[in-house]
Scaffold this active site. Structure first.
Site, PDB file in Angstrom:
ATOM      1  N   ARG A   1     -16.621  -2.788  -7.610  1.00 26.41           N
ATOM      2  CA  ARG A   1     -17.626  -2.213  -6.721  1.00 26.41           C
ATOM      3  C   ARG A   1     -18.802  -1.625  -7.507  1.00 26.41           C
ATOM      4  O   ARG A   1     -18.685  -1.329  -8.686  1.00 26.41           O
ATOM      5  CB  ARG A   1     -16.993  -1.129  -5.842  1.00 26.41           C
ATOM      6  CG  ARG A   1     -16.157  -1.703  -4.699  1.00 26.41           C
ATOM      7  CD  ARG A   1     -15.532  -0.644  -3.827  1.00 26.41           C
ATOM      8  NE  ARG A   1     -14.430   0.028  -4.501  1.00 26.41           N
ATOM      9  CZ  ARG A   1     -14.509   1.190  -5.101  1.00 26.41           C
ATOM     10  NH1 ARG A   1     -15.649   1.866  -5.079  1.00 26.41           N
ATOM     11  NH2 ARG A   1     -13.458   1.704  -5.687  1.00 26.41           N
TER      12      ARG A   1
ATOM     13  N   LYS B   1     -14.253  -1.728   1.408  1.00 25.81           N
ATOM     14  CA  LYS B   1     -14.473  -0.305   1.230  1.00 25.81           C
ATOM     15  C   LYS B   1     -15.678   0.200   2.025  1.00 25.81           C
ATOM     16  O   LYS B   1     -15.751   1.378   2.376  1.00 25.81           O
ATOM     17  CB  LYS B   1     -14.598   0.041  -0.259  1.00 25.81           C
ATOM     18  CG  LYS B   1     -13.228   0.128  -0.974  1.00 25.81           C
ATOM     19  CD  LYS B   1     -12.305   1.113  -0.287  1.00 25.81           C
ATOM     20  CE  LYS B   1     -11.190   1.669  -1.153  1.00 25.81           C
ATOM     21  NZ  LYS B   1     -10.126   0.745  -1.481  1.00 25.81           N
TER      22      LYS B   1
ATOM     23  N   HIS C   1      -7.416   7.718   1.882  1.00 26.66           N
ATOM     24  CA  HIS C   1      -7.295   6.666   0.874  1.00 26.66           C
ATOM     25  C   HIS C   1      -5.867   6.741   0.331  1.00 26.66           C
ATOM     26  O   HIS C   1      -5.603   7.341  -0.705  1.00 26.66           O
ATOM     27  CB  HIS C   1      -8.312   6.876  -0.258  1.00 26.66           C
ATOM     28  CG  HIS C   1      -8.373   5.737  -1.232  1.00 26.66           C
ATOM     29  ND1 HIS C   1      -8.713   5.907  -2.555  1.00 26.66           N
ATOM     30  CD2 HIS C   1      -8.140   4.415  -1.076  1.00 26.66           C
ATOM     31  CE1 HIS C   1      -8.690   4.728  -3.163  1.00 26.66           C
ATOM     32  NE2 HIS C   1      -8.338   3.808  -2.290  1.00 26.66           N
TER      33      HIS C   1
ATOM     34  N   SER D   1      -8.074   4.517  -7.799  1.00 20.06           N
ATOM     35  CA  SER D   1      -7.844   3.111  -8.112  1.00 20.06           C
ATOM     36  C   SER D   1      -6.941   2.951  -9.347  1.00 20.06           C
ATOM     37  O   SER D   1      -7.173   3.590 -10.378  1.00 20.06           O
ATOM     38  CB  SER D   1      -9.197   2.455  -8.369  1.00 20.06           C
ATOM     39  OG  SER D   1      -9.035   1.085  -8.489  1.00 20.06           O
TER      40      SER D   1
ATOM     41  N   LYS E   1      -0.855   3.158  -5.679  1.00 19.26           N
ATOM     42  CA  LYS E   1      -0.684   3.162  -4.224  1.00 19.26           C
ATOM     43  C   LYS E   1      -0.033   1.859  -3.741  1.00 19.26           C
ATOM     44  O   LYS E   1       0.949   1.883  -3.000  1.00 19.26           O
ATOM     45  CB  LYS E   1      -2.040   3.332  -3.507  1.00 19.26           C
ATOM     46  CG  LYS E   1      -2.687   4.692  -3.699  1.00 19.26           C
ATOM     47  CD  LYS E   1      -3.980   4.829  -2.915  1.00 19.26           C
ATOM     48  CE  LYS E   1      -5.055   3.822  -3.311  1.00 19.26           C
ATOM     49  NZ  LYS E   1      -5.485   3.917  -4.704  1.00 19.26           N
ATOM     50  N   THR E   2      -0.592   0.745  -4.178  1.00 19.14           N
ATOM     51  CA  THR E   2      -0.060  -0.544  -3.722  1.00 19.14           C
ATOM     52  C   THR E   2       1.314  -0.803  -4.330  1.00 19.14           C
ATOM     53  O   THR E   2       2.263  -1.170  -3.633  1.00 19.14           O
ATOM     54  CB  THR E   2      -1.037  -1.688  -4.079  1.00 19.14           C
ATOM     55  OG1 THR E   2      -2.288  -1.412  -3.462  1.00 19.14           O
ATOM     56  CG2 THR E   2      -0.526  -3.033  -3.587  1.00 19.14           C
TER      57      THR E   2
ATOM     58  N   ASP F   1      -3.407   0.984   1.368  1.00 19.66           N
ATOM     59  CA  ASP F   1      -4.648   1.582   0.855  1.00 19.66           C
ATOM     60  C   ASP F   1      -5.423   2.490   1.818  1.00 19.66           C
ATOM     61  O   ASP F   1      -6.048   3.432   1.367  1.00 19.66           O
ATOM     62  CB  ASP F   1      -5.572   0.453   0.382  1.00 19.66           C
ATOM     63  CG  ASP F   1      -6.661   0.907  -0.573  1.00 19.66           C
ATOM     64  OD1 ASP F   1      -6.327   1.530  -1.594  1.00 19.66           O
ATOM     65  OD2 ASP F   1      -7.842   0.641  -0.307  1.00 19.66           O
TER      66      ASP F   1
ATOM     67  N   ARG G   1      -7.428  -9.409  -8.779  1.00 23.31           N
ATOM     68  CA  ARG G   1      -6.883  -8.905  -7.511  1.00 23.31           C
ATOM     69  C   ARG G   1      -6.317 -10.008  -6.645  1.00 23.31           C
ATOM     70  O   ARG G   1      -6.778 -11.142  -6.675  1.00 23.31           O
ATOM     71  CB  ARG G   1      -8.002  -8.242  -6.701  1.00 23.31           C
ATOM     72  CG  ARG G   1      -8.569  -6.980  -7.310  1.00 23.31           C
ATOM     73  CD  ARG G   1      -7.859  -5.766  -6.769  1.00 23.31           C
ATOM     74  NE  ARG G   1      -8.350  -4.541  -7.374  1.00 23.31           N
ATOM     75  CZ  ARG G   1      -7.953  -3.344  -6.989  1.00 23.31           C
ATOM     76  NH1 ARG G   1      -7.079  -3.192  -6.011  1.00 23.31           N
ATOM     77  NH2 ARG G   1      -8.408  -2.272  -7.592  1.00 23.31           N
TER      78      ARG G   1
HETATM   79  N1  ATP Z   1       4.750   3.983 -13.844  1.00 23.50           N
HETATM   80  C1  ATP Z   1       3.931   3.261 -13.098  1.00 23.50           C
HETATM   81  N2  ATP Z   1       3.728   3.567 -11.790  1.00 23.50           N
HETATM   82  C2  ATP Z   1       2.886   2.854 -11.032  1.00 23.50           C
HETATM   83  N3  ATP Z   1       2.176   1.794 -11.473  1.00 23.50           N
HETATM   84  C3  ATP Z   1       2.346   1.417 -12.759  1.00 23.50           C
HETATM   85  C4  ATP Z   1       3.222   2.129 -13.614  1.00 23.50           C
HETATM   86  N4  ATP Z   1       3.169   1.530 -14.820  1.00 23.50           N
HETATM   87  C5  ATP Z   1       2.314   0.508 -14.728  1.00 23.50           C
HETATM   88  N5  ATP Z   1       1.808   0.405 -13.489  1.00 23.50           N
HETATM   89  C6  ATP Z   1       0.788  -0.571 -13.060  1.00 23.50           C
HETATM   90  O1  ATP Z   1      -0.355   0.144 -12.603  1.00 23.50           O
HETATM   91  C7  ATP Z   1      -1.028  -0.570 -11.593  1.00 23.50           C
HETATM   92  C8  ATP Z   1      -1.142   0.269 -10.323  1.00 23.50           C
HETATM   93  O2  ATP Z   1      -2.074  -0.376  -9.485  1.00 23.50           O
HETATM   94  P1  ATP Z   1      -2.097  -0.379  -7.904  1.00 23.50           P
HETATM   95  O3  ATP Z   1      -2.538  -1.723  -7.430  1.00 23.50           O
HETATM   96  O4  ATP Z   1      -0.831   0.143  -7.339  1.00 23.50           O
HETATM   97  O5  ATP Z   1      -3.300   0.648  -7.710  1.00 23.50           O
HETATM   98  P2  ATP Z   1      -3.838   1.298  -6.393  1.00 23.50           P
HETATM   99  O6  ATP Z   1      -3.545   2.753  -6.455  1.00 23.50           O
HETATM  100  O7  ATP Z   1      -3.323   0.547  -5.237  1.00 23.50           O
HETATM  101  O8  ATP Z   1      -5.409   1.095  -6.582  1.00 23.50           O
HETATM  102  P3  ATP Z   1      -6.586   0.515  -5.641  1.00 23.50           P
HETATM  103  O9  ATP Z   1      -6.968   1.591  -4.689  1.00 23.50           O
HETATM  104  O10 ATP Z   1      -7.663   0.185  -6.588  1.00 23.50           O
HETATM  105  O11 ATP Z   1      -6.046  -0.703  -4.956  1.00 23.50           O
HETATM  106  C9  ATP Z   1      -0.233  -1.821 -11.321  1.00 23.50           C
HETATM  107  O12 ATP Z   1      -0.824  -2.864 -12.049  1.00 23.50           O
HETATM  108  C10 ATP Z   1       1.162  -1.463 -11.875  1.00 23.50           C
HETATM  109  O13 ATP Z   1       1.868  -2.583 -12.320  1.00 23.50           O
HETATM  110  O1  OAA Z   2     -12.149  -1.110  -3.448  1.00 23.63           O
HETATM  111  C1  OAA Z   2     -11.750  -1.799  -4.396  1.00 23.63           C
HETATM  112  O2  OAA Z   2     -12.442  -2.587  -5.007  1.00 23.63           O
HETATM  113  C2  OAA Z   2     -10.336  -1.690  -4.797  1.00 23.63           C
HETATM  114  C3  OAA Z   2      -9.745  -0.459  -4.326  1.00 23.63           C
HETATM  115  O3  OAA Z   2      -8.883  -0.462  -3.484  1.00 23.63           O
HETATM  116  C4  OAA Z   2     -10.252   0.801  -4.886  1.00 23.63           C
HETATM  117  O4  OAA Z   2     -11.048   0.775  -5.828  1.00 23.63           O
HETATM  118  O5  OAA Z   2      -9.837   1.850  -4.375  1.00 23.63           O
HETATM  119 CA    CA Z   3      -4.328  -1.107  -3.904  1.00 24.97          CA
HETATM  120 MN    MN Z   4      -8.260   1.491  -2.824  1.00 28.56          MN
END
Ligand code: ATP
Ligand code: OAA
Ligand code: CA
Ligand code: MN
Length: 661
Positions: free
Chosen positions: A179, A324, A343, A361, A365-366, A380, A445
């Site tokens: 972004r 977003k 979020h 990010s 979360k995911t 998310d 992604r």
């Molecule tokens: N101990 C841990 N706990 C959680 N995630 C971990 C850990 N170690 C490594 N990771 C890695 O960290 C990343 C967490 O990313 P995730 O997609 O869950 O982010 P998000 O919070 O959903 O962000 P976004 O809002 O950008 O989507 C993943 O690639 C996961 O494999």
């Molecule tokens: O919005 C994006 O590009 C990915 C995301 O979930 C974040 O950054 O929170």
């Molecule tokens: Ca996510």
């Molecule tokens: Mn997000």
């Protein structure tokens, strides 16, 4: 007729060629008619006829309703179709011209097959795409195409689109692979002037109404100049009382498939009664903004006009801007209805216990809401209303870097036909994806419909949360893997919105970069952070939810020295929160941050629970701890004079809940 070189040849084939293979005799025997095949032939005389047999017309979309429901129930299918095209034409209308473009449904490349060409404003003119004058040309609309149709569009017309070995659509988002928050602008008018958060720390960079219209016109003209545009009519928010209708007009099949996956997909009945959208996105991402336009500081601009309920995207094709952007809209619309937008991820246990996962990010979360033992509500974006929690979206958007089948099986298996895979690298022949390859970007992604996760709960709604988990990926390595928070501490950390990721992607020795992003999503909130915080506090109090801080980052030293906490250990910690066993564990309090940390968690080595144990250099630990505490304190200064909630008591408690040193 076949010969295999082993047995005696049959028919007109004589044995005894070179290599012992049968020799083909080209001379026909007298009176024998040559048959291509002995099987039945198709009932077609020409290739075109054959092709016409292949596809069956989709079931008519009317009458599905019994004729008594909905605002459009009395209309004929013809009339309904016309209204739909008129609505799309109106969306694409230049506001300085009288009418919108002439729109027809269907792919211009398939003119002969286009079942019905409808004229919106000039019924006597036969549509032709050879006329390039924008006043005369038709805009072909590819309306809510299916994933299979979008695959074909992407593969035929968009460079960089490929099918991977598991059936996902690999694509490139162009120059931008993330972004562009510095290019996100909001129209400041009489209403938003007072409603929104402006100034230092706010994500809302102001623009005026006129400039918005200039950019809108640029986007609309660009889209109308194309042979075809994609239009998605979809929903946001699984709470039926607070559902929002969104229309996305875009130039790329990639964008249409992405939004198909990420928004809630209407049923054919719902689509028929769609009517006028509540919010429209014009995605002209391939086309830059005009640098001579007021306010423009780069060739990218993502512009929001809340009064017009429109968003314009110029100069970036990163699909996350649409996702977003709509989230920002929800952060404006929902609090007006006393609904808290979050979020966060959300999942639910077999017994109905619900957990929220906040975090910036890349904090998990995911990854952590996708849990094989629990129902997934969403990964998310959620709303928390009087009815409980509802997902805003219809899909998930998972980070793919270093994705492994063993550690994240559900996400791995969701990458199949229908899934959009952005910016990944794959083997040119086998089309197997190398998830460790960062050649295009580290922010690779996957966007997939939520049903691709086997235990997703549909509809994506859940009761009030029992646990509120704040995720921080602390690359300084000083926050404990888990701590139990008081309500005031929860608010302090929610408003702070801390994480620190590794600075350089290659060079692990670099200093971690602390990020503070209010409400764990300052880039998307529209009101002052304390408004959301006050609502969260009231809801947590009312429903008796417990707050937790979970560090998914480093242990045993800062990044470059220590290691990232094992995902398996974090999962055990999260399990103990869900089961309720952690609530009643024995705790001790840490220095400086005054966090309550458990002495034991099942499945996790006890020595890692207090980070001081894992650092061999205790002096470095203390210095780093104080350094981080200082960063927290500096960040919080802007919130010190803000009232949170109705009484000052909570505000004072929140202030006191920060680090003490
Ligand atoms: N101990 C841990 N706990 C959680 N995630 C971990 C850990 N170690 C490594 N990771 C890695 O960290 C990343 C967490 O990313 P995730 O997609 O869950 O982010 P998000 O919070 O959903 O962000 P976004 O809002 O950008 O989507 C993943 O690639 C996961 O494999
Ligand atoms: O919005 C994006 O590009 C990915 C995301 O979930 C974040 O950054 O929170
Ligand atoms: Ca996510
Ligand atoms: Mn997000």
């Amino acid at each position: 007729m076949a010969s295999n070189g082993n047995g005696p040849a049959t028919g007109g084939v004589a044995a005894g060629g070179r290599n012992g293979l049968a020799k083909i005799q080209t001379q026909k025997k007298h009176n024998e008619i040559c048959h291509d095949d002995s099987g039945p032939t198709v009932k077609a005389q020409t290739i075109d006829e054959l092709h016409s047999l292949q596809k069956k017309k989709s079931a008519p979309t009317t009458p599905i309703l019994d004729g008594t429901q909905g605002p459009f129930a009395a209309l004929s299918e013809e009339e309904r179709h016309k209204q739909q095209l008129q609505s799309i034409s109106a969306s694409l209308a230049s506001l300085t011209r009288e009418t919108g473009p002439k729109v027809v449904k269907g792919d211009p490349a398939r003119k002969a097959e286009t079942p019905r060409i409808s004229h919106v404003s000039h019924p006597h003119i036969t549509p032709t795409i050879s006329v390039s004058d924008s006043a005369l040309k038709f805009t072909h609309v590819l309306y809510n195409l299916s994933p299979a149709e979008l695959y074909e569009q992407a593969i035929k017309y968009e460079q960089g689109s490929f099918i991977t070995s598991t059936g996902a659509l690999a694509t490139l988002s162009g120059a931008k692979t993330g972004r562009s928050p510095k290019d996100k602008r909001v129209v400041r008018d009489d209403t938003t002037q007072d409603d929104l958060w402006w100034g230092k720390g706010s994500p809302n960079i102001e623009m005026d109404e006129h400039t918005f219209m200039v950019n809108r016109e640029r986007a609309v003209d660009y889209l109308n100049s194309l042979e075809k545009v994609f239009v998605n009519d979809q929903f946001l928010n699984w709470d039926p009382e607070n559902r929002i209708k969104v229309r996305i007009v875009s130039a790329r099949a990639y964008h249409s498939l992405f939004m198909h996956n990420m928004c809630i997909r209407p049923t054919p009945e719902e689509l028929e009664n769609f009517g006028t959208p509540d919010f429209t996105i014009y995605n002209a991402g391939q086309f830059p903004c005009n640098r001579y336009t007021h306010y423009m500081t780069s060739s990218t601009s993502i512009d929001m006009n809340l009064d017009r309920r429109e968003m314009v995207i110029l100069g970036t094709q990163y699909a996350g801007e649409m996702k977003k952007g709509l989230f920002s809209v929800m952060h404006y619309l929902m609090p007006k209805r006393q609904i808290l937008s979050l979020h966060s991820g959300c999942n639910m246990g077999k017994d109905g216990d619900v957990a929220l996962f906040f975090g910036l990010s890349g904090t998990g979360k995911t990854t952590l809401s996708t849990d094989h033992n629990r129902y997934l509500i969403g990964d998310d974006e959620h709303c928390w209303s009087e009815n409980g929690v509802s997902n805003i979206e219809g899909g998930c958007y998972a980070k793919c870097i270093d994705l492994s089948r063993e550690k994240e099986p559900d996400i791995w298996n969701a990458i199949k036909f229908g899934t959009v895979l952005e910016n990944v690298v794959f083997d040119e022949h086998t089309r197997e994806v190398d998830y460790s390859d960062k050649s295009v970007t580290e922010n690779t992604r996957a966007a997939y419909p939520i049903e691709f996760i086997p235990n997703a709960k549909l509809p994506c709604v859940a009761p009030h949360p029992k646990n509120v988990i704040l995720l921080a990926c602390d690359a300084f390595g000083v926050l404990p893997p888990v701590s139990k928070l008081s309500l005031a501490q929860t608010m302090y950390h929610f408003i702070s919105g801390y994480t620190a990721l590794v600075a350089g992607t290659e060079d692990g020795i670099k200093e971690p970069q602390a990020t503070f992003s209010a409400c764990f999503g300052a880039a998307f909130i529209m009101l002052h952070p304390t408004k959301y915080a006050a609502m969260l506090a009231a809801k947590m109090q009312k429903h008796g939810a417990t707050g937790w801080l979970v560090n998914t980052g480093w242990s045993g030293g800062r990044c470059g020295v220590g290691n990232r906490i094992k995902l398996a250990h974090t999962r055990k910690i999260i399990d103990a929160i869900h089961f309720g066993s952690l609530l009643n564990a024995n705790y001790k309090k840490t220095e400086v941050f005054e966090l309550e940390i458990p002495l034991q968690v099942e499945g996790v080595p006890s020595e890692i629970l207090d980070p001081v144990n894992t650092w061999s250099d205790k002096k470095a630990y203390n210095e780093t701890l104080l350094k981080l505490a200082g960063l927290f304190k500096n960040n919080f200064e802007v919130f010190v004079n803000h009232k949170i909630g109705k009484d000052n008591k909570l505000a004072e408690e929140i202030l006191a809940a920060g680090p003490i040193f």
